[in-house]
Enzyme design. Structure first.
Site, short mmCIF file in Angstrom:
data_model
loop_
_atom_site.label_atom_id
_atom_site.label_comp_id
_atom_site.label_asym_id
_atom_site.label_seq_id
_atom_site.Cartn_x
_atom_site.Cartn_y
_atom_site.Cartn_z
N LYS A 194 0.87 -1.44 0.19
CA LYS A 194 0.12 -0.08 0.01
C LYS A 194 0.63 1.30 0.05
O LYS A 194 1.08 1.93 1.11
CB LYS A 194 -0.83 0.11 1.27
CG LYS A 194 -2.36 0.96 1.08
CD LYS A 194 -2.92 0.35 -0.05
CE LYS A 194 -4.09 1.23 -0.47
NZ LYS A 194 -5.08 0.99 -1.71
N SER A 387 -8.32 -0.44 -4.92
CA SER A 387 -8.51 -0.42 -3.80
C SER A 387 -10.05 0.22 -3.45
O SER A 387 -10.77 -0.88 -3.80
CB SER A 387 -7.83 0.98 -3.34
OG SER A 387 -7.51 1.03 -1.86
#
Length: 588
Positions: A194, A387
């Site tokens: 991430k 996401s």
């Protein structure tokens, strides 16, 4: 004196009100002119459909005449919708007045390869009609050439060139700049991949981020080179050799490598087009643009009673109303309307989003989950569905993506900026606060987080990540441990995601619509596009009373740099817990 000032201020107010009314009247006139211009167009036999992609390609054509309006030059450069391009090619395929397609690809202003891939597939489908497709450019970028490779003939200006160098992805890092400004980015995240926060905490890619970049670029290049190889009958090994050794330096080397069919000036191209269109010796071809052709009525067009709703979910996932982004309010409302409409037999969610607000994503997810219980729901992914953009797709019956779509990025992060040191050291400014409880000013940018506050936010990040992976596991019918293993914020190409069972099928929006019709068992249907676009005048008023006005001016001033500006602006504006893709990729 009091009466004088009263009269003076009253006059000023009157002038301002009058000026405002004149602006509104002017905008109304613009809207009326644009609306009146959108009348049915008729074309002659042997007309050529001309495709130019020099304006931004958006998901669907806007009704707003001021979209992408350049106030500096006072000139409109309205984006063209992918929906208009695909629909026009489908219509032209059976239109007896259309002789063929001419693509002028000197400038291709596409957001990503998945968009280009969708257009390319539509070109290949058009060729089944037996009509010709010709591509021409003064100079070919890799994106433009990838699209051109679907044509029957590819031509290049004799003094032009063709780019064949492979792909790159660049990330700008701000850590050093923040240190100089005395700003501390406080990062809390789940997922080693991430990496949306890495520009604020590192000065180069982390090993994990580089790993996913290498895998992504390799996957996408493999798809592009394979399809070019098939279309041009050139081996993938030859194409990779060209890229590695920089052997394509000009038009002659491109011609020798069989990447193009001939080197022509524009006047010579026009003669070629006349021949392809089977015109007389001295006849010049008549061409019609995509935007004009969109106004040509389709032959024997029937209005079916039953509908398939196509809901466009584009941009960053945000809370509230926002015409420039993926608004939780607008998309959840559209899903609810489509679910409750008895004439709507299936729903297709078209997603082109890098993610954004975790809360907004969950609100949309809930409406998707309810919709699936009511009728078939199919997802079509564009350039990005990552996401938060992936989060909202999880409940769908079937998920489609292009091979070059960027998806996954199942992860969560939070970022809070602490500007206390910078204000004090650089500007001599300090901030003090009175509060009833110790953590009443949690989240303020004027002090750092305490260890206990950091721990609480980390727990919240973990909770949201568990919810995210739980939704994916349920929707995709996968073990939670497996979802976590392919999650961790990692981004995948469409091809990779299919192998990992994160998507079901490779295909575009047309494929998704056909799948929705099959699942709903309907043969005669019409497409209802949602959210409904406002008429030109209403949209202008909405934009000029909101944040969009500053966006119009910023686009005009910054040009291509607007993308980077907008990315940073949204990042700072959306401080807090986010489910967002770790980067934007611009590959040309």
């Amino acid at each position: 004196m009091k009466e004088f000032f009263r009269a003076f201020l009253g006059s000023c107010l009157g002038v301002l009100i009058s000026l405002g009314l004149l602006i509104l009247i002017g905008l109304g006139i613009i809207g009326a002119i644009v609306s009146s211009a959108e009348e049915e167009v008729k074309i002659s036999p042997k007309t050529i459909l001309k495709i130019e992609l020099d304006q931004p390609i958006v998901e669907r054509t806007s009704k707003n005449p001021l979209d992408n309006f350049n106030f500096n030059k006072f000139k409109s450069s309205k984006p063209i919708g992918l929906n208009t391009i695909i629909a026009s090619l489908k219509k032209a395929k059976t239109d007896e007045n259309i002789a063929g397609v001419y693509m002028d690809l000197t400038t291709v202003n596409a957001g990503g390869f998945a968009t280009v891939q969708e257009i390319r597939n539509a070109i290949i489908d058009f060729k089944k009609s037996g009509k010709f497709v010709v591509a021409y450019s003064e100079t070919y970028t890799q994106t433009a050439y990838y699209l051109a490779s679907a044509a029957d003939k590819i031509y290049l200006n004799p003094e032009g060139n063709l780019e064949m160098l492979g792909l790159k992805a660049q990330v700008m890092f701000y850590k050093g700049a923040l240190e100089k400004l005395g700003i501390n980015a406080q990062i809390i995240r789940h997922g080693k991949f991430k990496s949306a926060v890495e520009p604020f905490m590192l000065d180069k890619m982390s090993p994990a981020n580089r790993e996913q970049f290498d895998a992504l670029l390799g996957s996408i290049w493999g798809i592009i080179s394979s399809e070019i190889s098939k279309s041009r009958n050139i081996s993938a090994e030859e194409i990779n050799s060209m890229a590695n050794n920089m052997t394509i330096t000009d038009g002659k080397s491109a011609l020798k490598a069989r990447l193009v069919d001939d080197l022509l000036y524009k006047d010579e191209l026009i003669k070629k087009l006349s021949t392809f269109a089977k015109l007389g010796k001295d006849e010049e071809p008549e061409a019609i643009s995509i935007t004009k052709y969109d106004q040509v009525a389709a032959k024997d067009e029937k209005l079916a009673h039953e509908k398939i709703a196509v809901i466009y979910a584009n941009g960053e996932v945000v809370m509230g109303s926002d015409s420039q982004n993926l608004s939780e309010k607008e998309i959840s409302t559209a899903l609810r309307e489509a679910r409750k409409d008895k004439r709507t037999k299936a729903i297709v969610l078209r997603v082109n989003s890098p993610g954004g607000s975790a809360l907004a994503s969950d609100i949309i997810w809930r409406e998707m989950d309810l919709a699936r219980k009511s009728k078939p729901v199919v997802v079509s992914m564009g350039d990005y569905a990552a996401s938060g953009g992936y989060y909202i797709t999880a409940p769908a019956n079937v998920i489609y993506a292009q091979p070059t779509t960027l998806t996954g990025s199942i992860g969560v992060f939070g970022v809070l900026f602490d500007v206390q040191k910078g204000l004090k050291d650089k500007l001599g400014i300090s901030v003090d606060v009175a509060k009833t409880h110790e953590h009443a000013d949690l989240g303020t940018p004027f002090r750092p987080l305490t260890s206990s506050e950091n721990q609480v936010i980390q727990m919240e990040i973990e909770r949201i990540y568990a919810t995210f992976t739980g939704h994916v596991a349920k929707g995709r019918r996968l073990p939670l441990s497996y979802v976590d293993s392919v999650g961790q914020g990692r981004v995948w190409s469409g091809t990779m995601a299919q192998k990992l069972k994160l998507i079901d099928k490779i295909g575009g929006l047309s494929d998704a619509i056909s799948e929705a019709a099959r699942l709903a068992k309907v043969k005669e249907y019409r497409i209802a596009e949602l959210p409904e676009q406002k008429d030109a005048f209403s949209q202008i008023l909405a934009d000029f009373t909101g944040e969009s006005l500053s966006t119009y001016f910023a686009k005009g001033q910054l040009g291509e740099a607007f993308v980077s500006y907008n990315e940073i602006r949204n990042f700072v504006k959306n401080q807090g817990v986010q489910a967002r893709m770790p980067f934007w990729i611009q590959m040309k």
